[in-house]
Scaffold this active site. Structure first.
Site, short mmCIF file in Angstrom:
data_model
loop_
_atom_site.label_atom_id
_atom_site.label_comp_id
_atom_site.label_asym_id
_atom_site.label_seq_id
_atom_site.Cartn_x
_atom_site.Cartn_y
_atom_site.Cartn_z
N PRO A 181 -7.73 5.90 8.79
CA PRO A 181 -7.59 7.34 8.89
C PRO A 181 -7.55 8.07 7.56
O PRO A 181 -7.03 7.57 6.57
CB PRO A 181 -6.26 7.52 9.64
CG PRO A 181 -5.60 6.21 9.64
CD PRO A 181 -6.62 5.17 9.37
N ASN A 182 -8.15 9.24 7.59
CA ASN A 182 -8.18 10.20 6.49
C ASN A 182 -9.10 9.81 5.34
O ASN A 182 -9.28 10.59 4.41
CB ASN A 182 -6.77 10.49 5.96
CG ASN A 182 -5.91 11.16 6.99
OD1 ASN A 182 -6.34 12.12 7.62
ND2 ASN A 182 -4.72 10.65 7.21
N ARG A 214 -9.16 15.00 -0.71
CA ARG A 214 -7.77 14.67 -0.35
C ARG A 214 -7.04 14.09 -1.55
O ARG A 214 -7.41 13.03 -2.05
CB ARG A 214 -7.77 13.65 0.79
CG ARG A 214 -6.38 13.20 1.17
CD ARG A 214 -6.44 12.06 2.19
NE ARG A 214 -5.09 11.58 2.43
CZ ARG A 214 -4.79 10.30 2.62
NH1 ARG A 214 -5.74 9.40 2.61
NH2 ARG A 214 -3.55 9.95 2.82
N TYR A 269 -6.20 9.66 -5.20
CA TYR A 269 -7.36 8.90 -4.72
C TYR A 269 -8.63 9.13 -5.54
O TYR A 269 -9.65 8.50 -5.26
CB TYR A 269 -7.63 9.24 -3.25
CG TYR A 269 -6.46 8.88 -2.36
CD1 TYR A 269 -6.15 7.56 -2.08
CD2 TYR A 269 -5.65 9.88 -1.83
CE1 TYR A 269 -5.07 7.23 -1.29
CE2 TYR A 269 -4.56 9.57 -1.03
CZ TYR A 269 -4.29 8.24 -0.76
OH TYR A 269 -3.22 7.92 0.03
N ASN A 309 -9.70 -1.31 4.51
CA ASN A 309 -8.73 -0.38 3.97
C ASN A 309 -8.08 0.27 5.19
O ASN A 309 -8.61 1.22 5.76
CB ASN A 309 -9.38 0.68 3.09
CG ASN A 309 -8.36 1.60 2.45
OD1 ASN A 309 -7.24 1.73 2.93
ND2 ASN A 309 -8.76 2.26 1.38
N ALA A 336 -3.31 4.58 6.57
CA ALA A 336 -1.97 4.71 7.15
C ALA A 336 -1.66 3.60 8.15
O ALA A 336 -0.49 3.24 8.32
CB ALA A 336 -1.82 6.07 7.82
N HIS A 369 0.87 0.51 7.39
CA HIS A 369 2.33 0.50 7.39
C HIS A 369 2.98 0.40 8.77
O HIS A 369 4.18 0.15 8.85
CB HIS A 369 2.83 1.75 6.66
CG HIS A 369 2.10 2.00 5.40
ND1 HIS A 369 2.17 1.14 4.31
CD2 HIS A 369 1.21 2.96 5.05
CE1 HIS A 369 1.39 1.59 3.36
NE2 HIS A 369 0.80 2.68 3.78
N ASP A 385 -2.32 -7.61 14.76
CA ASP A 385 -2.60 -8.66 15.74
C ASP A 385 -4.11 -8.89 15.90
O ASP A 385 -4.55 -10.03 16.05
CB ASP A 385 -1.98 -8.31 17.09
CG ASP A 385 -0.46 -8.41 17.07
OD1 ASP A 385 0.11 -8.96 16.09
OD2 ASP A 385 0.17 -7.93 18.03
N GLU A 430 -7.78 -7.16 2.37
CA GLU A 430 -7.18 -5.84 2.50
C GLU A 430 -7.38 -5.12 1.16
O GLU A 430 -7.17 -5.72 0.10
CB GLU A 430 -5.68 -5.98 2.81
CG GLU A 430 -4.95 -4.67 2.89
CD GLU A 430 -3.44 -4.84 3.05
OE1 GLU A 430 -2.77 -3.82 3.28
OE2 GLU A 430 -2.92 -5.97 2.93
N HIS A 464 -6.96 -1.28 -1.11
CA HIS A 464 -6.40 0.06 -1.23
C HIS A 464 -6.88 0.67 -2.55
O HIS A 464 -6.94 -0.01 -3.57
CB HIS A 464 -4.87 0.04 -1.20
CG HIS A 464 -4.33 -0.48 0.08
ND1 HIS A 464 -4.27 0.28 1.22
CD2 HIS A 464 -3.86 -1.71 0.41
CE1 HIS A 464 -3.77 -0.45 2.20
NE2 HIS A 464 -3.52 -1.66 1.74
N SER A 485 -5.37 3.30 -4.12
CA SER A 485 -4.18 3.46 -4.95
C SER A 485 -3.35 2.18 -4.86
O SER A 485 -3.69 1.26 -4.11
CB SER A 485 -3.36 4.67 -4.48
OG SER A 485 -2.82 4.42 -3.19
N ARG A 511 3.97 3.77 -5.06
CA ARG A 511 4.08 5.07 -4.39
C ARG A 511 5.37 5.16 -3.58
O ARG A 511 6.31 4.43 -3.83
CB ARG A 511 2.83 5.28 -3.53
CG ARG A 511 1.57 5.29 -4.42
CD ARG A 511 0.33 5.64 -3.69
NE ARG A 511 0.47 6.98 -3.09
CZ ARG A 511 -0.29 7.39 -2.09
NH1 ARG A 511 -1.20 6.60 -1.57
NH2 ARG A 511 -0.13 8.61 -1.60
N ARG A 550 5.38 3.22 1.85
CA ARG A 550 4.07 2.61 1.64
C ARG A 550 4.17 1.18 1.08
O ARG A 550 3.16 0.50 0.95
CB ARG A 550 3.24 3.46 0.68
CG ARG A 550 2.92 4.83 1.21
CD ARG A 550 2.00 5.57 0.26
NE ARG A 550 1.93 6.99 0.54
CZ ARG A 550 1.15 7.55 1.45
NH1 ARG A 550 0.35 6.81 2.17
NH2 ARG A 550 1.17 8.86 1.63
#
Length: 154
Positions: free
Chosen positions: A11-12, A19, A24, A75, A78, A81, A88, A99, A101, A103, A108, A112
């Site tokens: 998301p986002n 943003r 970012y 990535n 949100a 977390h 799963d 995985e 990211h 940032s 942070r 997070r």
């Protein structure tokens, strides 16, 4: 034959470039997708970049990758977390999973600092901006080269 790799974004991340550029950067998701495809060509990977704000859609993509033995760079944004359903689904992986990211979540806000998906990933790369994706693809290429019975080719 090149190996297919899915680069999945949560998301986002469609909002990259506008943003929180102080966190970012100014690179857009389209810019990251182009960076990933270019890196993929150099690494003999066929890279497909996707983004969703919908957790159910993300789960379908992860299931697709697991069923097809397709390596993933994810990535979770949100979802990192709190999404135990994503964790799963990722636990069912059948190929390398990195995985990623943009940032560094550990630098942070405290909420997070915990990734519910990290424990089922092959590894995590964070904090290098868009280069995090390139490093993740390099890791995927190296992991594939180490293992006999390569994941799905495409």
């Amino acid at each position: 034959m090149t190996t297919r790799v899915l680069v999945l974004n949560g998301p986002n991340l469609r909002r990259l470039g506008v943003r929180e550029p102080d966190v970012y950067g100014t690179t857009t998701l389209d810019g990251i997708a182009a960076l990933c495809r270019d890196a993929g060509r150099r690494l003999d990977l066929s890279v497909e970049v996707r983004q969703t704000d919908d957790e159910a859609e993300m789960l379908r993509w992860v299931h697709e990758a697991a069923d097809g033995r397709v390596p993933m760079v994810v990535n979770p944004a949100a979802f990192t977390h709190y999404s135990y359903s994503l964790r799963d689904a990722l636990a069912q992986r059948t190929a390398p999973l990195v995985e990623v990211h943009i940032s560094n979540p550990a630098a942070r806000e405290e909420f997070r600092h915990t990734s519910v998906v990290a424990g089922v990933a092959t590894g995590t790369i964070a904090g290098f901006g868009p280069m995090s994706y390139v490093l993740a693809l390099q890791a995927i290429a190296d992991l594939i080269a180490e293992k006999p019975g390569k994941p799905q080719e495409g």
